[in-house]
Design a protein around this motif. Structure first.
Motif, mmCIF file in Angstrom:
data_model
loop_
_atom_site.group_PDB
_atom_site.id
_atom_site.type_symbol
_atom_site.label_atom_id
_atom_site.label_comp_id
_atom_site.label_asym_id
_atom_site.label_seq_id
_atom_site.Cartn_x
_atom_site.Cartn_y
_atom_site.Cartn_z
ATOM 1 N N CYS A 162 0.839 -1.198 0.000
ATOM 2 C CA CYS A 162 0.000 0.000 0.000
ATOM 3 C C CYS A 162 0.874 1.248 0.000
ATOM 4 C CB CYS A 162 -0.886 0.033 1.239
ATOM 5 S SG CYS A 162 -2.043 -1.337 1.368
ATOM 6 N N ASP A 163 0.287 2.340 -0.432
ATOM 7 C CA ASP A 163 0.966 3.616 -0.274
ATOM 8 C C ASP A 163 0.450 4.295 0.998
ATOM 9 O OD1 ASP A 163 -1.536 4.708 -0.895
ATOM 10 O OD2 ASP A 163 -1.030 4.930 -3.018
ATOM 11 N N GLN A 164 1.007 5.443 1.296
ATOM 12 C CA GLN A 164 0.683 6.115 2.554
ATOM 13 C C GLN A 164 -0.778 6.554 2.600
ATOM 14 O OE1 GLN A 164 3.263 9.401 3.385
ATOM 15 N NE2 GLN A 164 2.468 9.732 5.458
ATOM 16 N N GLU A 165 -1.304 7.007 1.463
ATOM 17 C CA GLU A 165 -2.705 7.461 1.427
ATOM 18 C C GLU A 165 -3.660 6.317 1.709
ATOM 19 O OE1 GLU A 165 -5.853 9.512 -1.727
ATOM 20 O OE2 GLU A 165 -3.714 9.384 -2.228
ATOM 21 N N GLU A 167 -2.960 3.651 3.425
ATOM 22 C CA GLU A 167 -2.820 3.298 4.825
ATOM 23 C C GLU A 167 -3.688 4.180 5.704
ATOM 24 O OE1 GLU A 167 1.233 3.366 6.023
ATOM 25 O OE2 GLU A 167 1.879 1.835 4.598
ATOM 26 N N MET A 168 -3.745 5.445 5.383
ATOM 27 C CA MET A 168 -4.565 6.375 6.164
ATOM 28 C C MET A 168 -6.054 6.088 5.998
ATOM 29 S SD MET A 168 -2.470 9.933 5.500
ATOM 30 C CE MET A 168 -3.641 10.862 6.506
ATOM 31 N N CYS A 172 -5.230 -1.137 4.609
ATOM 32 C CA CYS A 172 -4.004 -1.926 4.644
ATOM 33 C C CYS A 172 -3.824 -2.576 6.014
ATOM 34 C CB CYS A 172 -2.793 -1.041 4.344
ATOM 35 S SG CYS A 172 -2.989 -0.060 2.822
ATOM 36 N N SER A 174 -0.470 -4.410 8.498
ATOM 37 C CA SER A 174 0.975 -4.561 8.642
ATOM 38 C C SER A 174 1.301 -6.024 8.909
ATOM 39 C CB SER A 174 1.462 -3.683 9.803
ATOM 40 O OG SER A 174 2.857 -3.799 9.962
ATOM 41 N N LYS A 185 5.815 -4.874 6.614
ATOM 42 C CA LYS A 185 5.342 -4.161 5.433
ATOM 43 C C LYS A 185 3.821 -4.020 5.498
ATOM 44 C CE LYS A 185 9.338 -3.794 3.394
ATOM 45 N NZ LYS A 185 9.974 -2.487 3.103
ATOM 46 N N SER A 186 3.326 -2.997 4.831
ATOM 47 C CA SER A 186 1.880 -2.739 4.790
ATOM 48 C C SER A 186 1.326 -3.269 3.473
ATOM 49 C CB SER A 186 1.626 -1.233 4.918
ATOM 50 O OG SER A 186 0.240 -0.972 4.910
#
Length: 264
Positions: A162-165, A167-168, A172, A174, A185-186
């Motif tokens: 996943c990307d950071q967006e 994840e928010m 996602c 971990s 990793k996510s």
């Protein structure tokens, strides 16, 4: 020209217009299904191409038969109507033969598909074609693994990450990656098989609905075309039915035999 009942001709013409519209809707559904299930250049779902070709073919044939029936009714062309009738008989038999088994096996489709996909596991040891298909699905559908990220064992590909967006957004999870000492990793929480199953069942439902709709329309068209052909034959026989054979004519009355000729 034989005069067919105007009301019957109007009903039959409206039926063929509706029949042609159904053919256009089938083609539109095939196009929509192709767009929705467009994964890996059209090869991501097994049997998808065959199903779409069947829908396109059935839609085109339906429109052609509808035009033939409408022309036959408008021109009162008996040959066109007979061809239309034969097509309706063949069509009703074929659609019922295809639709009834498809409907009976529909509840088992999920189990069969799941068993087939489980044969591909583990994905990290599968063939290169299978890995490419899985990577394409994960990249486009934003999912990881067919049933779990553990389908990849210790070789989770980058298409699962996943990307950071994301994840928010809470899409996602971990997980440990390759080894305990490696950083976690996510990866996507969502798995790919439920998405694939959704589209396969969608295409199956569309095809079953189309099949039974065409069967019902074929039976209705068969009845209407039979009625028009029968009416045309009845008109052709009208003159014969109105002719009274000479054997049944009433003989002249007896008094005419005793009647004196002129001049006596």
């Amino acid at each position: 020209m034989v005069q067919v009942n105007a009301c019957l001709k109007l009903i039959f013409t409206i039926f063929n217009i509706f029949f042609a519209i159904v053919g256009g809707v089938i083609i539109a559904l095939a196009l929509l299904s192709q767009v929705i299930t467009n994964v890996q250049g059209g090869n991501g779902l097994e049997g998808r191409t065959v199903g779409l070709i069947v829908l396109y073919t059935v839609g085109a044939i339906t429109m052609v038969i509808a035009i033939l029936g409408a022309y036959g009714a408008h021109r009162e062309n008996r040959a066109c109507l007979i061809v239309f009738l034969v097509c309706m008989v063949i069509g009703s038999l074929m659609t019922l033969r295809a639709g009834i088994p498809a409907l009976s096996t529909r509840p088992e489709l999920e189990d069969v598909l799941e068993a087939k996909f489980r044969e591909l596991l583990p994905l990290d040891k599968a063939s290169s074609d299978t890995k490419n298909m899985a990577d394409s699905l994960q990249s486009q559908l934003h999912c990881c693994g067919l049933f779990s990220y553990m389908d990849w064992e210790d070789d989770i590909p980058d298409t699962c990450l996943c990307d950071q967006e994301e994840e928010m957004e809470g899409r996602c999870q971990s997980v440990s990656y390759q080894a305990i000492l490696m950083p976690r990793k996510s990866v996507y929480i969502k798995t790919c098989f439920p998405i694939i199953l959704h589209y396969v069942l969608l295409l199956s439902n569309v095809m079953i609905g189309v099949t039974f709709t065409l069967a019902a329309l074929a039976l209705l068209g068969l009845a209407l075309s039979s009625a028009i052909i029968h009416q045309m034959r009845s008109h052709n026989r009208a003159t014969i039915l109105m002719t009274v054979p000479a054997i049944f004519t009433t003989p002249p009355p007896k008094y005419q035999e005793l009647h004196n000729p002129p001049g006596y």
